[in-house]
Structures are given as structure tokens and as C-alpha cells.
Design an enzyme around this catalytic site. Structure first.
Site, PDB file in Angstrom:
ATOM      1  N   ASP A   7      39.882  13.291  65.111  1.00 53.24           N
ATOM      2  CA  ASP A   7      39.168  12.030  64.424  1.00 53.24           C
ATOM      3  C   ASP A   7      38.388  12.340  63.146  1.00 53.24           C
ATOM      4  O   ASP A   7      38.817  13.372  62.690  1.00 53.24           O
ATOM      5  CB  ASP A   7      38.321  11.506  65.605  1.00 53.24           C
ATOM      6  N   HIS A   8      37.878  11.230  62.689  1.00 57.01           N
ATOM      7  CA  HIS A   8      37.124  11.447  61.244  1.00 57.01           C
ATOM      8  C   HIS A   8      36.265  12.545  61.103  1.00 57.01           C
ATOM      9  O   HIS A   8      36.084  13.271  60.238  1.00 57.01           O
ATOM     10  CB  HIS A   8      36.622  10.079  60.913  1.00 57.01           C
ATOM     11  N   CYS A  64      37.581  16.623  67.919  1.00 58.23           N
ATOM     12  CA  CYS A  64      36.519  15.645  67.391  1.00 58.23           C
ATOM     13  C   CYS A  64      35.315  16.193  67.166  1.00 58.23           C
ATOM     14  O   CYS A  64      35.122  17.604  67.050  1.00 58.23           O
ATOM     15  CB  CYS A  64      36.556  14.520  68.396  1.00 58.23           C
ATOM     16  N   THR A  66      32.351  16.516  68.904  1.00 65.65           N
ATOM     17  CA  THR A  66      32.067  17.463  70.204  1.00 65.65           C
ATOM     18  C   THR A  66      33.115  17.991  70.917  1.00 65.65           C
ATOM     19  O   THR A  66      33.043  19.187  71.790  1.00 65.65           O
ATOM     20  CB  THR A  66      31.336  16.585  71.027  1.00 65.65           C
ATOM     21  N   GLY A  67      34.252  17.634  70.838  1.00 60.50           N
ATOM     22  CA  GLY A  67      35.477  18.132  71.626  1.00 60.50           C
ATOM     23  C   GLY A  67      35.322  17.354  72.904  1.00 60.50           C
ATOM     24  O   GLY A  67      36.489  17.425  73.551  1.00 60.50           O
ATOM     25  N   HIS A  97      44.484  31.210  83.978  1.00 57.05           N
ATOM     26  CA  HIS A  97      44.337  30.575  85.115  1.00 57.05           C
ATOM     27  C   HIS A  97      44.462  29.131  85.387  1.00 57.05           C
ATOM     28  O   HIS A  97      45.132  28.739  86.369  1.00 57.05           O
ATOM     29  CB  HIS A  97      42.966  30.817  85.701  1.00 57.05           C
ATOM     30  N   ASN A  98      44.162  28.287  84.338  1.00 55.60           N
ATOM     31  CA  ASN A  98      44.689  26.913  84.440  1.00 55.60           C
ATOM     32  C   ASN A  98      45.901  26.561  83.833  1.00 55.60           C
ATOM     33  O   ASN A  98      46.101  25.169  84.068  1.00 55.60           O
ATOM     34  CB  ASN A  98      43.338  26.126  83.923  1.00 55.60           C
ATOM     35  N   ARG A 108      31.688  19.794  65.364  1.00 58.87           N
ATOM     36  CA  ARG A 108      30.522  19.913  64.916  1.00 58.87           C
ATOM     37  C   ARG A 108      29.455  21.101  65.613  1.00 58.87           C
ATOM     38  O   ARG A 108      28.431  20.781  65.605  1.00 58.87           O
ATOM     39  CB  ARG A 108      29.815  18.402  65.176  1.00 58.87           C
ATOM     40  N   ARG A 131      48.634  33.177  92.574  1.00 56.91           N
ATOM     41  CA  ARG A 131      47.519  32.244  93.187  1.00 56.91           C
ATOM     42  C   ARG A 131      47.061  30.956  92.227  1.00 56.91           C
ATOM     43  O   ARG A 131      47.052  29.938  92.871  1.00 56.91           O
ATOM     44  CB  ARG A 131      46.602  32.861  93.896  1.00 56.91           C
ATOM     45  N   HIS A 132      47.244  31.254  91.023  1.00 50.56           N
ATOM     46  CA  HIS A 132      46.837  30.074  90.129  1.00 50.56           C
ATOM     47  C   HIS A 132      47.662  28.977  90.107  1.00 50.56           C
ATOM     48  O   HIS A 132      47.528  27.726  89.950  1.00 50.56           O
ATOM     49  CB  HIS A 132      46.464  30.714  88.720  1.00 50.56           C
ATOM     50  N   ARG A 135      47.017  26.359  92.689  1.00 48.05           N
ATOM     51  CA  ARG A 135      45.934  25.637  92.303  1.00 48.05           C
ATOM     52  C   ARG A 135      46.312  24.349  91.258  1.00 48.05           C
ATOM     53  O   ARG A 135      45.718  23.356  91.199  1.00 48.05           O
ATOM     54  CB  ARG A 135      44.753  26.446  91.714  1.00 48.05           C
TER      55      ARG A 135
HETATM   56  C1  RB5 Z   1      32.303  10.431  66.361  1.00 50.39           C
HETATM   57  O1  RB5 Z   1      31.234  10.196  65.731  1.00 50.39           O
HETATM   58  C2  RB5 Z   1      32.020  11.159  67.623  1.00 50.39           C
HETATM   59  O2  RB5 Z   1      31.568  10.321  68.793  1.00 50.39           O
HETATM   60  C3  RB5 Z   1      33.478  11.854  67.939  1.00 50.39           C
HETATM   61  O3  RB5 Z   1      33.854  12.725  67.126  1.00 50.39           O
HETATM   62  C4  RB5 Z   1      33.196  12.880  69.349  1.00 50.39           C
HETATM   63  O4  RB5 Z   1      32.191  13.849  69.040  1.00 50.39           O
HETATM   64  C5  RB5 Z   1      33.356  12.209  70.717  1.00 50.39           C
HETATM   65  O5  RB5 Z   1      33.213  12.884  71.496  1.00 50.39           O
END
Ligand code: RB5
Length: 150
Positions: A7-8, A64, A66-67, A97-98, A108, A131-132, A135
Site C-alpha cells: 500500500d502507500h 503495508c 505494520t504488515g 514448518h508452515n 513502518r 509431520r508438518h 498440520r
Molecule cells: C495505512 O495507514 C496503514 O493502516 C496500513 O499501511 C497498515 O499498517 C495496515 O495494517
């Protein structure tokens, strides 16, 4: 072929990761966003995740702020196992494993050099099976609405 989307909040991080993919000789399809205009992360994460689920792309990278948002969105696509990683150990283990097929990163939260280590680890670590696999099969059954109680 790697699906990549952001995203932005993560345009610069995506640019850094695409440069790494070039260095690694990995091909990729960039599903956007392409500008710094504010946008809605589920749209772009879903595009990349669907490309992985359909087999068009082997793995995906979604980014994004926070991801978290992109990982939630990607995990709603059937067949996707998306892991949000902020260090290489988790990236290694989620492959072993996953059998995670999509990596989420918070632009960020971590810096570009750490992100590149995580991407490298994610793309070069194999699933261990054994084993994985049992799951993973349970995750698939859960996704299909089946009762997975032992
Ligand atoms: C955008 O401001 C922010 O909410 C997005 O990048 C992300 O962190 C959402 O989970």
C-alpha cells in the site's frame, strides 16, 4: 515468479525488495500500488495472494505499514498461508514448518536491510514436510469448514 504488492505506506520498502529480487535473479509481478496516493491495502494484498493461490506465482510478498493488514487480507484467500515476519528466524521456520507461501512485512516496523534478510531467508528455505504436512492438511481442512477436532 514472485507476486509482490504494497500500500502507500510501503512504496519505498517495495522498491528496495524489488531491487533485491533483481539481484537474486527472481522474476516478479508487481500488483501495485504504484503511487504514494492513499489506498486500501486489502485490494493489493488480495491481488498478490490470488496470484499465489491460482499458481500464477510461486510465492508472494505483501507489505503495508505494520504488515498486519496485508497479512489478514492475504490469509482470507483460500490456499494462502501468509506469515508476518520481523526477523529471519520466523521467516525460516514459517517456510520449514508452515510451508508459508506469502510473506508479510511491516515497512513502518523494520528497516530495509532487515527486510531484505527476511525476504532472502523466506525465498531460499524449503518446507520440511513430514509431520508438518499433517498440520498443513489440518489448516486446509479448517479453511474448507471441516471439523478438525482430534
Ligand atoms: C495505512 O495507514 C496503514 O493502516 C496500513 O499501511 C497498515 O499498517 C495496515 O495494517
Amino acid at each position: 515468479m514472485i507476486a509482490i504488492a504494497c500500500d502507500h505506506a510501503a512504496l519505498d520498502m517495495k522498491r528496495e525488495i524489488k531491487a533485491l529480487l533483481d539481484e537474486m535473479g527472481e522474476t516478479y509481478h508487481d500488483f501495485g500500488t504504484y503511487t504514494a496516493d492513499s489506498c486500501d491495502y486489502p485490494v493489493f494484498a488480495a491481488r498478490a495472494a490470488k496470484a499465489v493461490a491460482s499458481g500464477e506465482c510461486e510465492k508472494g510478498i505483501v507489505i503495508c505499514g505494520t504488515g498486519i493488514g496485508v497479512s489478514i487480507a492475504a490469509n482470507k484467500v483460500k490456499g494462502v498461508r501468509c506469515a508476518l515476519c520481523s526477523e529471519p528466524y520466523s521467516a525460516q521456520l514459517t517456510r520449514q514448518h508452515n510451508n508459508a507461501n506469502v510473506l508479510a512485512i511491516g515497512a513502518r516496523v523494520i528497516g530495509p536491510e532487515l527486510a531484505k534478510m527476511i525476504v532472502k531467508t523466506f525465498l531460499t528455505t524449503e518446507f520440511e514436510g513430514g509431520r508438518h504436512q499433517r498440520r498443513i492438511d489440518l489448516l486446509t481442512a479448517l479453511e474448507e469448514g471441516k471439523d478438525i477436532e482430534a
